[in-house]
Design a protein around this motif. Structure first.
Motif: not given
Ligand code: SAM
Ligand code: SF4
Length: 445
Positions: A38, A40, A68, A71
């Motif tokens: 999760e 960034e 990731t 994302n």
């Protein structure tokens, strides 16, 4: 939504300490720690001292990309020794990496991250060495997590010993000591926040101050830190035997807070190998230090680092290592197979030892060490000691609350207390009742 971050760190305690600082600073700036999937921002704090941790860095970059992939906003900052070594070249192979910071660039990371979030195509690289130690704000006052009872404080960065096998002088640069004022101020802050134990850190920690024109020597610094109110235990890692001065030996007999354990890297027991390594001490000198330290502090215990299979190491040399390990009777040791590191003197040496032989010697050394370590722990049964409580133990031994702490030797000790009898940071008098493979059990004395 608040930005999320995840830190993966490899290598020495200095790297772990840098990672802690980064986490505190990012939290201060509104970031929230998160699982890798999760995040960034993923920070990879790297180590290239040996081949194995370096390989782990590359496999981690692959793992980050997979975890990731859903994302698109996720980007990676890579710090530490591998970043210093490779610099901008990392950008070529790893598209997710947008920030590369070498050893002296850590303090720029928080601002750089804010810029990278604002400018999504930007990539930044800071790998210049600085001439002096770069101070950074400690960031512990508003820190959401409670302060741990054992704090770590960097006192210097870099090393110029150029031991033949070692990449540190190339990745961490020349030695740069912090001012004693800055060290003492950081120590004071940790103690006021509740820490009871401080470990001073440096790649060659007892060379502290040798690069400063004026200022405290390492032993002066130890005495000043020890005098700070609230300090119960003082340790330092990693010292070099050649810089263990008579004053430092005397300090072990005089400074009550100095723990009776010294991690003193030996690397090899053979004079021929020590010379080829460029260690600047021989077997007799090393044993002399151990003897002198035991003379001023009879309860002293030692741990060490050893390399097996350094280029040119013969069976006879290795036997010298085994015999010195027996003679000193180290409470524990870290041992590694020699691996070539790019740019080091040993990389260019002939007579490389076969990989199987290096591993076989490592296994023999570790078997010997295990026997000595188990005997050392067994001998502790019945000892009275003091435990610094660090937190709840993962083990459960029945009625009451099980805690884990460390004794003055840094050994993990488990203890069961009645509910409410202990809290993190308590120093408890205990009696050792049982020895496990790597830990002890105790009861209140
Ligand atoms: N400054 C410490 C000293 O003087 O010994 C050592 C710090 S070094 C970063 C950590 C340990 O990694 C060393 O003590 C050594 O045992 C091991 N090491 C360093 N380079 C190595 C190499 N090329 N191969 C195997 N082990 C290595
Ligand atoms: Fe590496 Fe330690 Fe030697 Fe410095 S003293 S070059 S850090 S092994």
């Amino acid at each position: 939504m608040r930005p999320t971050f995840h830190i993966m760190t490899f290598g020495c305690q200095m790297n772990a300490n840098d990672a802690d600082w980064l986490a505190r600073t990012l939290i201060q700036r509104g970031f929230v720690p998160s699982p890798l999937e999760e995040a960034e921002l993923v920070i990879l704090n790297t180590c290239s001292v040996r081949e194995k941790p370096e390989r782990k860095v590359y496999s981690s970059l692959g793992r980050i990309a997979r975890a990731t992939r859903h994302n698109a906003k996720t980007f990676v900052a890579i710090a530490g020794c591998v970043a210093q070594q490779l610099g901008k070249r990392i950008f070529d192979n790893f598209p997710q990496v947008r920030l590369v910071v070498g050893s002296d660039g850590l303090s720029f990371v928080p601002d750089a991250i804010e810029r990278l979030r604002a400018e999504p195509v930007l990539r930044l690289c800071f790998t210049d060495f600085s001439d002096s130690y770069i101070e950074r704000p400690l960031e512990i006052t508003l820190h959401s997590r409670p302060v741990k009872p054992a704090a770590f404080v960097n006192i210097m960065q870099g090393c110029d010993n150029f031991c033949a096998y070692c990449i540190v002088p190339l990745t961490r640069g020349r030695p740069k000591s912090r001012s004693s004022g800055a060290v003492l101020s950081e120590c004071r802050t940790w103690l006021e926040a509740g820490a009871k134990e401080i470990t001073l850190l440096g790649q060659n920690v007892n060379a502290y101050g040798q690069d400063l024109a004026y200022g405290a020597s390492f032993t002066d610094l130890l005495r000043c830190v020890a005098a700070l109110p609230g300090l119960a235990r003082l340790r330092f890692i990693t010292p070099h035997p050649k810089d263990v001065s008579p004053l430092l030996i005397r300090a072990f007999g005089e400074i009550e807070q100095l723990c009776p354990r010294l991690h003193l890297p030996l690397q090899a027991g053979s004079n021929r190998v020590l010379e080829r390594m460029g260690r600047k001490y021989d077997r007799t000198q090393y044993l002399g230090l151990i003897r002198e330290l035991r003379a001023v502090r009879p309860d002293m215990a030692f741990s060490t680092d050893i390399i097996t299979g350094f280029p040119g190491e013969e069976e006879e040399d290795f036997q010298d290592t085994l015999s010195i390990v027996e003679e000193v009777s180290f409470m524990s040791s870290f041992s590694f197979c020699y691996s070539d590191r790019p740019g080091t003197a040993a990389e260019r040496l002939p007579d490389k030892v076969d990989a199987t032989l290096k591993l076989e010697r490592l296994a023999r050394l570790q078997a010997l060490q295990e026997r000595i370590s188990v005997a050392w722990l067994q001998k502790r049964i019945g000892d009275n000691s003091v435990l610094l409580l660090e937190g709840a133990s993962r083990k459960n031994f029945g009625v009451g609350e099980t805690w884990q702490g460390r004794d003055p030797y840094g050994v993990p000790v488990n203890i069961t207390l009645s509910a409410g009898d202990g809290k993190i940071g308590d120093l408890l008098p205990v009696r050792v009742t049982e020895a496990k493979k790597h830990s002890l059990r105790a009861v209140l004395a």
